[in-house]
Design a protein around this motif. Structure first.
Motif, PDB file in Angstrom:
ATOM      1  N   LEU A 155       0.821  -1.216   0.000  1.00  0.00           N
ATOM      2  CA  LEU A 155       0.000   0.000   0.000  1.00  0.00           C
ATOM      3  C   LEU A 155       0.859   1.273   0.000  1.00  0.00           C
ATOM      4  CD1 LEU A 155      -2.966  -0.825   2.411  1.00  0.00           C
ATOM      5  CD2 LEU A 155      -2.938  -0.904  -0.064  1.00  0.00           C
ATOM      6  N   HIS A 156       2.155   1.134  -0.264  1.00  0.00           N
ATOM      7  CA  HIS A 156       3.006   2.328  -0.287  1.00  0.00           C
ATOM      8  C   HIS A 156       2.804   3.052  -1.603  1.00  0.00           C
ATOM      9  CE1 HIS A 156       6.554   4.894   0.006  1.00  0.00           C
ATOM     10  NE2 HIS A 156       6.587   4.584   1.288  1.00  0.00           N
ATOM     11  N   PRO A 157       2.799   4.396  -1.612  1.00  0.00           N
ATOM     12  CA  PRO A 157       2.577   5.136  -2.867  1.00  0.00           C
ATOM     13  C   PRO A 157       3.595   4.808  -3.953  1.00  0.00           C
ATOM     14  CG  PRO A 157       2.312   6.603  -1.008  1.00  0.00           C
ATOM     15  CD  PRO A 157       2.794   5.289  -0.451  1.00  0.00           C
ATOM     16  N   ARG A 158       4.825   4.413  -3.572  1.00  0.00           N
ATOM     17  CA  ARG A 158       5.799   4.130  -4.631  1.00  0.00           C
ATOM     18  C   ARG A 158       5.359   2.924  -5.465  1.00  0.00           C
ATOM     19  NH1 ARG A 158       9.244   1.523  -0.444  1.00  0.00           N
ATOM     20  NH2 ARG A 158      10.092   3.555   0.095  1.00  0.00           N
ATOM     21  N   PHE A 159       4.547   2.027  -4.849  1.00  0.00           N
ATOM     22  CA  PHE A 159       4.035   0.888  -5.606  1.00  0.00           C
ATOM     23  C   PHE A 159       2.663   1.185  -6.209  1.00  0.00           C
ATOM     24  CE2 PHE A 159       7.374  -1.857  -4.550  1.00  0.00           C
ATOM     25  CZ  PHE A 159       7.685  -1.707  -3.216  1.00  0.00           C
ATOM     26  N   THR A 160       1.778   1.817  -5.443  1.00  0.00           N
ATOM     27  CA  THR A 160       0.406   2.001  -5.899  1.00  0.00           C
ATOM     28  C   THR A 160       0.280   3.101  -6.935  1.00  0.00           C
ATOM     29  OG1 THR A 160       0.027   3.479  -4.037  1.00  0.00           O
ATOM     30  CG2 THR A 160      -0.571   1.169  -3.741  1.00  0.00           C
ATOM     31  N   LEU A 161       1.013   4.199  -6.747  1.00  0.00           N
ATOM     32  CA  LEU A 161       0.865   5.340  -7.648  1.00  0.00           C
ATOM     33  C   LEU A 161       1.971   5.447  -8.675  1.00  0.00           C
ATOM     34  CD1 LEU A 161      -0.366   8.061  -5.126  1.00  0.00           C
ATOM     35  CD2 LEU A 161      -1.705   6.734  -6.765  1.00  0.00           C
ATOM     36  N   PHE A 162       2.990   4.637  -8.549  1.00  0.00           N
ATOM     37  CA  PHE A 162       4.068   4.706  -9.536  1.00  0.00           C
ATOM     38  C   PHE A 162       4.307   3.360 -10.226  1.00  0.00           C
ATOM     39  CE2 PHE A 162       7.679   6.107 -11.748  1.00  0.00           C
ATOM     40  CZ  PHE A 162       8.679   5.150 -11.635  1.00  0.00           C
ATOM     41  N   LEU A 163       4.704   2.348  -9.440  1.00  0.00           N
ATOM     42  CA  LEU A 163       5.137   1.096 -10.072  1.00  0.00           C
ATOM     43  C   LEU A 163       4.015   0.418 -10.846  1.00  0.00           C
ATOM     44  CD1 LEU A 163       7.491  -0.891 -10.396  1.00  0.00           C
ATOM     45  CD2 LEU A 163       6.585  -2.146  -8.448  1.00  0.00           C
ATOM     46  N   PHE A 164       2.823   0.298 -10.203  1.00  0.00           N
ATOM     47  CA  PHE A 164       1.746  -0.412 -10.881  1.00  0.00           C
ATOM     48  C   PHE A 164       1.296   0.299 -12.157  1.00  0.00           C
ATOM     49  CE2 PHE A 164      -1.631  -3.137 -11.724  1.00  0.00           C
ATOM     50  CZ  PHE A 164      -2.808  -2.428 -11.858  1.00  0.00           C
ATOM     51  N   PRO A 165       1.005   1.608 -12.130  1.00  0.00           N
ATOM     52  CA  PRO A 165       0.622   2.252 -13.395  1.00  0.00           C
ATOM     53  C   PRO A 165       1.731   2.187 -14.446  1.00  0.00           C
ATOM     54  CG  PRO A 165       0.035   3.655 -11.541  1.00  0.00           C
ATOM     55  CD  PRO A 165       0.901   2.561 -11.012  1.00  0.00           C
ATOM     56  N   VAL A 166       2.972   2.387 -14.034  1.00  0.00           N
ATOM     57  CA  VAL A 166       4.072   2.410 -15.004  1.00  0.00           C
ATOM     58  C   VAL A 166       4.324   1.029 -15.598  1.00  0.00           C
ATOM     59  CG1 VAL A 166       6.580   2.702 -15.114  1.00  0.00           C
ATOM     60  CG2 VAL A 166       5.182   4.473 -14.093  1.00  0.00           C
ATOM     61  N   SER A 167       3.975  -0.029 -14.855  1.00  0.00           N
ATOM     62  CA  SER A 167       4.234  -1.384 -15.358  1.00  0.00           C
ATOM     63  C   SER A 167       3.422  -1.694 -16.616  1.00  0.00           C
ATOM     64  CB  SER A 167       3.909  -2.413 -14.276  1.00  0.00           C
ATOM     65  OG  SER A 167       2.531  -2.364 -13.962  1.00  0.00           O
ATOM     66  N   HIS A 168       2.413  -0.888 -16.924  1.00  0.00           N
ATOM     67  CA  HIS A 168       1.635  -1.089 -18.154  1.00  0.00           C
ATOM     68  C   HIS A 168       2.340  -0.528 -19.374  1.00  0.00           C
ATOM     69  CE1 HIS A 168      -1.416  -1.347 -14.978  1.00  0.00           C
ATOM     70  NE2 HIS A 168      -2.072  -2.151 -15.796  1.00  0.00           N
ATOM     71  N   LEU A 169       3.298   0.377 -19.158  1.00  0.00           N
ATOM     72  CA  LEU A 169       3.908   1.088 -20.281  1.00  0.00           C
ATOM     73  C   LEU A 169       4.721   0.207 -21.228  1.00  0.00           C
ATOM     74  CD1 LEU A 169       4.995   4.523 -18.765  1.00  0.00           C
ATOM     75  CD2 LEU A 169       3.128   4.021 -20.344  1.00  0.00           C
ATOM     76  N   PRO A 170       5.545  -0.731 -20.727  1.00  0.00           N
ATOM     77  CA  PRO A 170       6.362  -1.512 -21.677  1.00  0.00           C
ATOM     78  C   PRO A 170       5.542  -2.182 -22.776  1.00  0.00           C
ATOM     79  CG  PRO A 170       7.140  -1.866 -19.458  1.00  0.00           C
ATOM     80  CD  PRO A 170       5.884  -1.069 -19.332  1.00  0.00           C
ATOM     81  N   ALA A 171       4.425  -2.789 -22.428  1.00  0.00           N
ATOM     82  CA  ALA A 171       3.600  -3.447 -23.451  1.00  0.00           C
ATOM     83  C   ALA A 171       3.043  -2.425 -24.431  1.00  0.00           C
ATOM     84  CB  ALA A 171       2.454  -4.214 -22.788  1.00  0.00           C
TER      85      ALA A 171
END
Lengths: 65, 235
Positions: free
Chosen positions: B57-73
């Motif tokens: 539930l840390h913002p570095r994962f919820t607001l950054f890592l998870f949304p950004v993980s969609h970008l490579p595809a």
């Protein structure tokens, strides 16, 4: 043993629900909306029964650890 | 808001942004090359990011890592954002759904309790089906059942019926996920865990004390022996 039986029934009911939802999807995709809606109701009933069984299993676990 | 709800929302968001467009692209790319295998692998990238986000539930994962993980595809396969996928009224509706899903994700993440402030939540949602935790992914299976029926079994050229099918699937999956799985099962599991912790704390406060037991046992034995010697044991 009792818990395993209940969870098996839960999986069966939820799997049956998924099957009915898939069949309803094929009817809806072919334009037969009435058949699709009826299958959705059957699927929802199956899922509801499975969820109730899962509630029974969870409560049974706390009462008989 | 439970972690199960957040997990379901994250899975739905990834399905809307990557999964469904990829499936649609597979069907409509008739005169063009199909997406490469690497695109399918990159589509799975948000899954570990989502697990990390829901667990910490840390913002570095919820607001950054998870949304950004969609970008490579999306970068490797730009057609996932192109007119082949998003065209016409249905494409506009799909874009609107993605915006709503993202907005819901941000709102729920910002309203999530801080890990340091709240009591630890039951990790049962990560456990096997025996804890009921695996059922949090069942709404995704429901949506997948409808989507496969619409994309795989439907007659090509009937997009209206397919849209109704997918919309029905989203409604059913949402109803089952929010009202039944999360509202009835996950909360019951959490309530039971909380009650179990309260019971354990009560037992600790009113626990058996070995020092008290031995003290009073020793006093009773010593005093009883003395009394037996003084009043009855000596002849």
């Amino acid at each position: 043993m009792k818990d395993a039986l209940i969870w098996t029934l839960v999986v069966v009911m939820l799997g049956a629900g998924l099957w009915f939802f898939h069949v309803s999807g094929t009817f809806l995709a072919d334009g037969d909306y009435l058949a699709g809606l009826l299958h959705i109701f059957v699927g929802l009933a199956s899922v509801k029964a499975g969820v109730e069984l899962a509630r029974l299993a969870i409560v049974s676990r706390i009462e008989n650890p | 808001m439970t972690r199960g709800t957040l997990a379901g929302l994250g899975l739905g968001l990834s399905a809307l942004l990557l999964g469904l467009p990829l499936a649609h692209l597979e069907r409509v790319a008739i005169n063009e090359p199909t997406p490469a295998v690497i695109v399918y692998l990159l589509t799975l990238l948000p899954l570990p990011a989502l697990i990390a986000a829901v667990h910490s539930l840390h913002p570095r994962f919820t607001l950054f890592l998870f949304p950004v993980s969609h970008l490579p595809a999306l970068v490797v396969e730009p057609r996932l954002l192109g007119p082949l996928v998003y065209s016409g009224g249905a494409g506009f509706l799909a874009q609107g759904l993605i915006c709503v899903a993202f907005a819901l994700w941000i709102v729920m993440v910002l309203r999530a309790p801080n890990r340091e402030d709240s009591a630890p939540e039951s990790p049962g949602w990560l456990a096997a089906l025996g804890d009921g935790g695996g059922l949090v992914y069942y709404p995704v299976a429901i949506l997948a059942a409808f989507v496969t029926a619409a994309l795989a079994d439907s007659t090509p050229g009937a997009p209206g019926h397919a849209q109704v099918t997918i919309l029905s699937g989203a409604l059913v999956a949402g109803w089952v996920g929010v009202r039944w799985i999360d509202g009835e099962l996950m909360r019951l599991n959490q309530d039971i865990e909380r009650k179990r912790r309260m019971f354990a704390e009560l037992l600790v406060v009113r626990r058996f004390s070995p020092s008290v037991f031995w003290t009073f046992s020793g006093v009773a034995f010593a005093l009883g022996s003395l009394l037996a010697l003084v009043y009855g044991g000596v002849t």
